[in-house]
Design an enzyme around this catalytic site. Structure first.
Site, short mmCIF file in Angstrom:
data_model
loop_
_atom_site.label_atom_id
_atom_site.label_comp_id
_atom_site.label_asym_id
_atom_site.label_seq_id
_atom_site.Cartn_x
_atom_site.Cartn_y
_atom_site.Cartn_z
CE LYS A 69 -1.97 -1.25 3.86
NZ LYS A 69 -1.52 -2.65 3.97
N GLY A 94 3.84 -0.84 8.92
CA GLY A 94 5.17 -0.49 8.42
C GLY A 94 5.06 -0.32 6.92
CB THR A 150 8.60 -0.69 2.53
OG1 THR A 150 8.60 -1.48 3.72
CG2 THR A 150 10.02 -0.58 1.99
CD GLN A 158 -2.71 -2.31 10.78
OE1 GLN A 158 -3.64 -1.54 10.95
NE2 GLN A 158 -1.47 -1.96 11.05
CB THR A 160 -5.11 -5.19 13.59
OG1 THR A 160 -4.46 -4.16 14.36
CG2 THR A 160 -6.07 -4.54 12.59
P1 IMP Z 1 -1.49 -5.71 16.29
O1 IMP Z 1 -2.15 -4.90 15.25
O2 IMP Z 1 -0.09 -5.29 16.59
O3 IMP Z 1 -2.33 -5.86 17.52
O4 IMP Z 1 -1.32 -7.22 15.70
C1 IMP Z 1 -2.46 -8.03 15.39
C2 IMP Z 1 -2.19 -8.88 14.16
O5 IMP Z 1 -2.08 -8.03 13.03
C3 IMP Z 1 -0.86 -9.65 14.19
O6 IMP Z 1 -1.06 -10.85 13.50
C4 IMP Z 1 0.10 -8.73 13.45
O7 IMP Z 1 1.18 -9.42 12.90
C5 IMP Z 1 -0.82 -8.18 12.39
N1 IMP Z 1 -0.42 -6.85 11.88
C6 IMP Z 1 -0.61 -5.64 12.47
N2 IMP Z 1 -0.13 -4.66 11.70
C7 IMP Z 1 0.34 -5.25 10.59
C8 IMP Z 1 0.93 -4.73 9.39
O8 IMP Z 1 1.09 -3.53 9.19
N3 IMP Z 1 1.29 -5.66 8.46
C9 IMP Z 1 1.08 -6.99 8.64
N4 IMP Z 1 0.54 -7.51 9.73
C10 IMP Z 1 0.17 -6.64 10.70
MG MG Z 2 3.62 -3.47 6.21
#
Ligand code: IMP
Ligand code: MG
Length: 332
Positions: free
Chosen positions: A16, A42, A44, A174, A189
């Site tokens: 994205k 994150g 990039t 996400q 999430t």
């Molecule tokens: P949280 O959002 O940190 O609470 O994580 C919940 C779930 O979402 C986990 O499986 C994370 O690895 C995933 N997740 C959260 N943000 C990202 C992202 O930006 N990219 C990929 N997976 C994400």
């Molecule tokens: Mg990412």
């Protein structure tokens, strides 16, 4: 008011960041607004030959566009200032372009400590879940309560409704597969990752013009559940695709693209423009497979898979106007 939306249709990491960056370069946007999530994201971005990984700051800063962390987001002050500094040092004038909606919520040290103990979901440990829990429990802290944010705060209503010709690019974090309601709960999430979530930031539905749904030609997921089937091909895809988390460095589990869930995501989000990224990865792996109706379909070559997906997706959704197949270095 006009609003375009960029969102993920799988489990995050669909590139994205790349799409937002390219749209900023060619659009006439007055604002770029991050509409959900926190520094769990994150993004990039390659800008003028340099690699950047942003967590909070929207991609508008690379093109001098006002960039807002919207009311739907949660913000970690420590990470926010670290990112501003990194961007400034690289010559991107982030501090003059970024603002935070005064009603966005704060990720506190306690939220991060609590989240760092999670092993059930496999979170990014950035305090995201606890911050949203406190927001909905009405015990959270809003950005306007923090002195350190003074000078960055805006009122989203004043910002968007007191100027003519506002054109917004909403930057999602996400993806649909991680959406708190539509994803695979509890392996999700804590925010909404849909077009509707962008509107929650204070924009009327009539403003929405294009919805850019971003996916990869294969899928990846990071977290505690088992996602990758037993087959060495997925280790190859992981290596060729350089599938490591941009926030945590974790290895991303891989699988073939699931067209059933992609279709659902396209329909529920009103996607007008579908981007399928990382075609170059399967091209060098030399296999083209897709799940459809719970069955694994195999295609002889890239042309076959493209034409099959194109006709299938157009049949599934009346709003869908364009489908782009893109490689890592391609522009859309
Ligand atoms: P949280 O959002 O940190 O609470 O994580 C919940 C779930 O979402 C986990 O499986 C994370 O690895 C995933 N997740 C959260 N943000 C990202 C992202 O930006 N990219 C990929 N997976 C994400
Ligand atoms: Mg990412």
């Amino acid at each position: 008011m006009i609003a375009d939306v960029v969102l993920g249709l799988q489990h995050g990491d669909e590139a994205k960041g790349k799409v937002t960056h390219q749209l900023c370069a060619k659009g006439n946007y007055t604002h770029v607004i991050r509409f959900n999530g926190g520094c769990n994201a994150g993004h990039t971005i390659y800008h003028e030959g340099k690699k950047f990984v942003t967590h909070h700051i929207p991609a508008g800063v690379f093109y001098g566009i006002e960039s807002i962390i919207g009311p739907g987001c949660v913000v970690d002050p420590e990470q926010f200032f670290k990112e501003i500094e990194e961007l400034e040092q690289a010559g991107i004038p982030a501090s003059t372009l970024v603002s935070i909606a005064n009603n966005a919520h704060v990720i506190t040290k306690n939220h991060k400590t609590e989240d760092s103990k999670d092993s059930r979901i496999g979170t990014t440990k950035r305090g995201n879940g606890p911050a949203y829990r406190d927001k909905y429990n009405r015990t959270g802290t809003r950005a306007k309560e923090l002195e350190c944010f003074e000078g960055y705060l805006i009122d989203i209503y004043e910002e968007l409704y007191s100027k003519p010709d506002v054109e917004i690019l909403f930057e999602g974090a996400q993806g649909f597969g991680l959406d708190i309601d539509h994803g695979d709960y509890p392996y999700v999430t804590s925010s909404h990752c849909t077009t509707a979530a962008a509107l929650l930031n204070g924009v009327p539905p009539q403003a929405v013009r294009n919805v850019w749904g971003v996916a990869k030609i294969y899928e990846t997921y990071v977290g505690a559940k088992r996602f990758q089937p037993d087959d060495n091909i997925f280790d190859t895809i992981q290596k060729v695709g350089e599938e490591f988390g941009a926030t945590t460095g974790r290895v991303r589990q891989c699988n073939w693209m699931n067209l059933d869930t992609l279709k659902k995501a396209v329909r529920m989000n009103g996607v007008t423009d579908l981007i399928l990224n990382k075609m170059d990865v399967l091209r060098s792996v030399g296999q083209w497979k897709v799940y459809n109706n719970d069955k694994l379909l195999e295609f002889k070559n890239e042309e076959d898979v493209k034409s099959w997906i194109t006709s299938h997706m157009h049949m599934s959704s009346a709003q869908l106007s364009n489908i782009y197949f893109s490689g890592d270095k391609d522009r859309i």
